[in-house]
Design an enzyme around this catalytic site. Structure first.
Site, mmCIF file in Angstrom:
data_model
loop_
_atom_site.group_PDB
_atom_site.id
_atom_site.type_symbol
_atom_site.label_atom_id
_atom_site.label_comp_id
_atom_site.label_asym_id
_atom_site.label_seq_id
_atom_site.Cartn_x
_atom_site.Cartn_y
_atom_site.Cartn_z
ATOM 1 N N LYS A 97 -46.826 100.790 -7.268
ATOM 2 C CA LYS A 97 -46.541 101.109 -8.665
ATOM 3 C C LYS A 97 -47.860 101.307 -9.407
ATOM 4 O O LYS A 97 -48.752 100.456 -9.330
ATOM 5 C CB LYS A 97 -45.731 99.990 -9.319
ATOM 6 C CG LYS A 97 -44.293 99.898 -8.819
ATOM 7 C CD LYS A 97 -43.565 98.749 -9.479
ATOM 8 C CE LYS A 97 -42.104 98.759 -9.070
ATOM 9 N NZ LYS A 97 -41.916 98.594 -7.614
ATOM 10 N N ASP A 131 -44.326 104.716 -6.412
ATOM 11 C CA ASP A 131 -43.031 104.408 -7.015
ATOM 12 C C ASP A 131 -42.974 104.958 -8.439
ATOM 13 O O ASP A 131 -43.989 105.015 -9.140
ATOM 14 C CB ASP A 131 -42.811 102.899 -7.063
ATOM 15 C CG ASP A 131 -42.418 102.322 -5.716
ATOM 16 O OD1 ASP A 131 -41.967 103.089 -4.855
ATOM 17 O OD2 ASP A 131 -42.559 101.102 -5.530
ATOM 18 N N GLN A 160 -35.755 109.728 -10.060
ATOM 19 C CA GLN A 160 -34.583 108.928 -10.411
ATOM 20 C C GLN A 160 -33.481 109.836 -10.939
ATOM 21 O O GLN A 160 -33.675 110.571 -11.908
ATOM 22 C CB GLN A 160 -34.991 107.904 -11.482
ATOM 23 C CG GLN A 160 -36.118 106.984 -11.017
ATOM 24 C CD GLN A 160 -36.916 106.405 -12.176
ATOM 25 O OE1 GLN A 160 -37.211 107.103 -13.147
ATOM 26 N NE2 GLN A 160 -37.294 105.156 -12.065
ATOM 27 N N ARG A 181 -38.722 110.476 -2.412
ATOM 28 C CA ARG A 181 -37.651 109.487 -2.295
ATOM 29 C C ARG A 181 -36.757 109.645 -3.510
ATOM 30 O O ARG A 181 -37.232 109.622 -4.651
ATOM 31 C CB ARG A 181 -38.195 108.065 -2.242
ATOM 32 C CG ARG A 181 -37.081 106.993 -2.181
ATOM 33 C CD ARG A 181 -37.585 105.620 -2.596
ATOM 34 N NE ARG A 181 -38.573 105.106 -1.675
ATOM 35 C CZ ARG A 181 -39.625 104.391 -2.037
ATOM 36 N NH1 ARG A 181 -39.866 104.146 -3.328
ATOM 37 N NH2 ARG A 181 -40.473 103.933 -1.149
ATOM 38 N N GLY A 185 -32.198 104.885 -10.111
ATOM 39 C CA GLY A 185 -32.978 104.411 -11.249
ATOM 40 C C GLY A 185 -32.540 103.023 -11.660
ATOM 41 O O GLY A 185 -31.346 102.724 -11.671
ATOM 42 N N ALA A 186 -33.513 102.173 -12.024
ATOM 43 C CA ALA A 186 -33.202 100.758 -12.258
ATOM 44 C C ALA A 186 -33.836 100.202 -13.522
ATOM 45 O O ALA A 186 -33.981 98.981 -13.652
ATOM 46 C CB ALA A 186 -33.652 99.937 -11.052
ATOM 47 N N HIS A 224 -27.369 102.532 -1.824
ATOM 48 C CA HIS A 224 -26.482 101.620 -1.111
ATOM 49 C C HIS A 224 -25.019 102.010 -1.330
ATOM 50 O O HIS A 224 -24.117 101.292 -0.900
ATOM 51 C CB HIS A 224 -26.684 100.185 -1.611
ATOM 52 C CG HIS A 224 -28.104 99.747 -1.611
ATOM 53 N ND1 HIS A 224 -28.909 99.836 -2.722
ATOM 54 C CD2 HIS A 224 -28.877 99.249 -0.617
ATOM 55 C CE1 HIS A 224 -30.110 99.387 -2.416
ATOM 56 N NE2 HIS A 224 -30.125 99.040 -1.161
ATOM 57 N N ARG A 285 -34.154 93.381 -11.722
ATOM 58 C CA ARG A 285 -33.610 94.748 -11.656
ATOM 59 C C ARG A 285 -32.642 94.892 -10.489
ATOM 60 O O ARG A 285 -31.663 95.630 -10.570
ATOM 61 C CB ARG A 285 -34.741 95.767 -11.561
ATOM 62 C CG ARG A 285 -35.544 95.889 -12.856
ATOM 63 C CD ARG A 285 -36.418 97.124 -12.860
ATOM 64 N NE ARG A 285 -37.440 97.076 -11.820
ATOM 65 C CZ ARG A 285 -38.632 96.504 -11.967
ATOM 66 N NH1 ARG A 285 -38.939 95.885 -13.101
ATOM 67 N NH2 ARG A 285 -39.510 96.522 -10.982
#
Length: 304
Positions: A97, A131, A160, A181, A185-186, A224, A285
């Site tokens: 990050k 990230d 995201q 990737r 989004g979180a 997921h 998160r």
């Protein structure tokens, strides 16, 4: 939605972090989502994943650094992580990050630290992923990436699907040949910049995933969501996209059953594996993403 909003707000609270760190259940919480605190802990986790036919991306936890010395120390830890992966021959790369490297202090600082990490990774023959963080950091993250990209091709990005702008950003990444990737989004985002409804976030995710699978450079499909994964598998069959042209990614400690199922079916699986002591914001998160995660914490609270 209310629980998600509350947990995301709490993820930004230093006061709540201090409270959570003092509670007895925090260690159970950490064990669920975090691989440990040391490089050796991370190695044990990665080798366990390898035994299950999976790869890893290691994240040395930290974010929103406001002290230049801490940013430099974080960069050094990331360089050491790259060298550790090389020396231990782990099936892993590194995720970083930029706020951990001082992006909130100076774009120049973050770029310099990131260049140092990428140089070490290139020497080790490793890939590094930057990230993506909150929407307030997207433009600055892309600015750092653009500075690095001409001389460092061992770096990738994350986009995201809940951000309206991601269609445009993904298209640019495809044109540049960047490895992407894709995640949902979180972070706690306003409806002016992000889809507020889950069904719209999911529709965006599937649209962007299909675009990356058709035209991208080895995309990582990170979700997921079993329904989305089934739709992506069907799309790849219909388009004759071989499983070696992309990989699925999931988070450490979440949907292990689905991770193992995908491996058995012949898909590539990489697990985002965080470690270190700065686990609070990341873990909160994760709790916000799925009600099942919140229920896990509630059960452990009542067991104390």
């Amino acid at each position: 939605m209310l629980a998600r909003f509350i947990l995301l707000r709490l993820s930004e609270s230093r006061r709540m972090e201090a409270i959570v760190r003092r509670t007895p259940f925090s260690q159970a919480l950490v064990r669920r989502f975090i691989a440990g605190e040391t490089l050796e802990d991370a190695a044990v986790a990665v080798r366990a994943l390898q035994d299950r036919g999976m790869m890893a991306t290691l994240d040395y936890l930290g974010e929103n650094v406001t002290n230049p010395q801490e940013a430099g120390e974080s960069a050094q830890r990331c360089v050491e992580l790259v060298q550790f992966i090389r020396d231990e021959k782990l099936p892993a790369y590194v995720s970083v990050k930029l706020t951990q490297l001082g992006l909130d202090i100076s774009t120049d600082m973050a770029a310099q630290h990131m260049a140092r990490i990428l140089d070490a990774a290139a020497e080790a023959g490793l890939f590094v992923r930057i990230d993506m963080e909150s929407s307030a950091h997207v433009d600055r993250t892309l600015e750092v990436f653009r500075r690095l990209w001409p001389q460092h091709r061992n770096v990738g990005l994350v986009f995201q699907s809940y951000l309206y702008r991601s269609d445009q950003d993904v298209e640019q990444a495809i044109r540049d040949g960047v490895q992407v990737r894709l995640v949902k989004g979180a972070y706690n985002e306003p409806p002016t910049v992000a889809y507020p409804r889950k069904r719209d976030v999911d529709a965006s995710f599937l649209r962007l995933a299909k675009r990356l699978l058709n035209a991208g450079n080895y995309p990582a499909i990170a979700t997921h969501d079993g329904t989305l994964i089934a739709a992506i598998k069907e799309f790849c069959r219909d388009e004759q996209i071989a499983p070696d042209r992309y990989e699925f990614q999931m988070l450490y400690g979440i949907r292990r059953d689905l991770q193992e199922l995908l491996v058995r079916e012949g898909y590539r699986m990489r697990v985002y594996t965080p470690f270190g002591t700065q686990w609070y914001g990341y873990t909160m998160r994760r709790l916000a993403e799925r009600p099942a995660n919140v229920w896990f914490v509630v059960k452990n609270l009542f067991r104390q």
